[in-house]
Design an enzyme around this catalytic site. Structure first.
Site, mmCIF file in Angstrom:
data_model
loop_
_atom_site.group_PDB
_atom_site.id
_atom_site.type_symbol
_atom_site.label_atom_id
_atom_site.label_comp_id
_atom_site.label_asym_id
_atom_site.label_seq_id
_atom_site.Cartn_x
_atom_site.Cartn_y
_atom_site.Cartn_z
ATOM 1 N N ASP A 1 0.842 -1.187 0.000
ATOM 2 C CA ASP A 1 0.000 0.000 0.000
ATOM 3 C C ASP A 1 0.881 1.242 0.000
ATOM 4 O OD1 ASP A 1 -1.925 2.131 0.917
ATOM 5 O OD2 ASP A 1 -3.258 0.402 1.088
ATOM 6 N N ALA A 2 0.546 2.206 -0.829
ATOM 7 C CA ALA A 2 1.310 3.452 -0.901
ATOM 8 C C ALA A 2 0.958 4.407 0.229
ATOM 9 C CB ALA A 2 1.079 4.135 -2.248
ATOM 10 N N THR B 1 -15.490 -2.597 -10.345
ATOM 11 C CA THR B 1 -16.705 -1.898 -9.918
ATOM 12 C C THR B 1 -17.819 -2.058 -10.945
ATOM 13 O OG1 THR B 1 -17.614 0.315 -9.497
ATOM 14 C CG2 THR B 1 -15.736 0.195 -10.964
ATOM 15 N N ASP B 2 -19.052 -1.941 -10.491
ATOM 16 C CA ASP B 2 -20.178 -1.954 -11.418
ATOM 17 C C ASP B 2 -20.243 -0.694 -12.266
ATOM 18 O OD1 ASP B 2 -20.971 -0.201 -9.408
ATOM 19 O OD2 ASP B 2 -22.850 -1.236 -8.943
#
Length: 354
Positions: A34-35, A130-131
């Site tokens: 994770d950044a 994602t939708d």
């Protein structure tokens, strides 16, 4: 013991998935990459055993290769993304860099370590999408299925669509073992307070206006993050390589219905727990006023999709997925978590104001 790499594991959905995986697979080694941008929070992983946080960028292909090689990683679960639509409208470049270029960097690393080096080991690269890649539905349109044509309408959804296509291409061109899941609107613990539910909940507690886009009648399918996590686990374990699975909550609600639910639940909480008035004196409910008095209608978001809905029959029929919570139960849990974890979100708000 297996080793799994979770990108974006200090963000909202990633954090919940790390915690889910630790409960379900107590002996696995978990690495989080994770950044720690504004929405990533190392404190989200406090108290977890055998979870190693590597602070770094998914765009650093060599770093990812080293992680995959040195820790004998067999599964990558890719959550890392820029995800807030409003931010994508004002600053789209970051979304292309992280969501498209960053995803391609991960794919290059996975191909290099899992395929090009000839290990032949079983592997799985799961990409969380994602939708919103499907665009917008009319009020009577059928829900999105895995065969719905992509029609993204914001820089965010366009960047996620691009990343989906890259994952698909690496499977079909190179034989990388990939799966993709497209989820509906998530809510639950650890959600950064820029999204609707935590934003409006915390605004109510602090006596700040509730900015409702347009007429508030945009419809979303709401999915509790824990239900999403169990769906992802099913795809990783038994999903067919190269396939896409839609994960939904089956809870279509207008934005205004969700906002009203937040206001009503908070008002009731202040009645049931009088000490809340001392903790949150600026809240209307602390002063005998309805939280709904904070509602304020504002100019609609540019390109605001009207309706999303998920057809989750594929993952249900193939993998036995079903959400465990309806919105009422899931939101009650969420409200309780935010009321009990004021130190967590207060620290985020203080940091954002500096």
């Amino acid at each position: 013991m297996a080793s799994i790499l979770i990108t974006g594991g200090a963000g909202f959905i990633g954090t919940n998935f790390v915690r889910h995986w630790r409960r379900a697979h107590p002996n696995d080694e978990i690495l989080v990459l994770d950044a720690l941008t504004y929405a990533g929070n190392a404190a989200n992983l406090d108290g977890l055993d055998q979870v190693r946080l590597v602070v770094g960028d998914i765009g650093d292909t060599e770093l990812v290769r080293q992680i995959l090689r040195n820790h004998d990683i067999s599964t990558v679960v890719h959550f890392a993304a820029e995800s807030h639509v409003d931010r994508s409208i004002s600053g789209p470049a970051a979304f292309i860099e992280t969501n498209v270029v960053g995803t391609h960097s991960l794919l290059m690393a996975a191909k290099a370590e899992w395929l090009d080096r000839g290990s032949g080991r079983p592997h799985r690269f799961h990409h969380v999408s994602t939708d919103e890649v499907y665009g917008s539905l009319g009020p009577d349109d059928p829900a999105f299925s895995e065969t719905t044509t992509y029609s993204p309408n914001s820089p965010y959804s366009a960047s996620k669509a691009g990343s989906d296509h890259l994952v698909r291409a690496y499977h079909h061109t190179y034989g990388l073992d990939t799966t993709i899941s497209n989820c509906s609107n998530n809510y639950g613990p650890y959600q950064y307070p820029e999204k609707l539910i935590p934003l409006f909940l915390l605004n109510c507690l602090r006596g700040i206006a509730l900015p409702i886009y347009g007429d508030g009648m945009n419809v979303r399918d709401w999915l509790h993050v824990d239900d999403h996590c169990q769906g992802i686990e099913k795809v990783i374990a038994n999903g067919r390589s190269g396939e896409v699975y839609n994960i939904g909550g089956g809870q279509e609600l207008t934005n205004i219905a969700v906002i009203d639910a937040i206001c009503t639940a908070l008002d009731r909480a202040f009645v049931d727990t009088p000490s809340l008035a001392q903790r949150f004196p600026a809240a209307p409910a602390a002063n005998g006023q309805p939280s709904a008095s904070l509602k304020s209608y504002v100019t609609d978001r540019q390109g605001h999709d009207r309706r999303y809905a998920i057809n989750a029959s594929k993952i249900s029929n193939e993998l036995g997925y079903a959400p465990r919570r309806d919105f009422a139960a899931g939101f009650a849990e969420t409200l309780a978590w935010y009321l009990e974890n004021g130190d967590w979100w207060s620290a985020l708000l203080d940091k954002a104001q500096r």
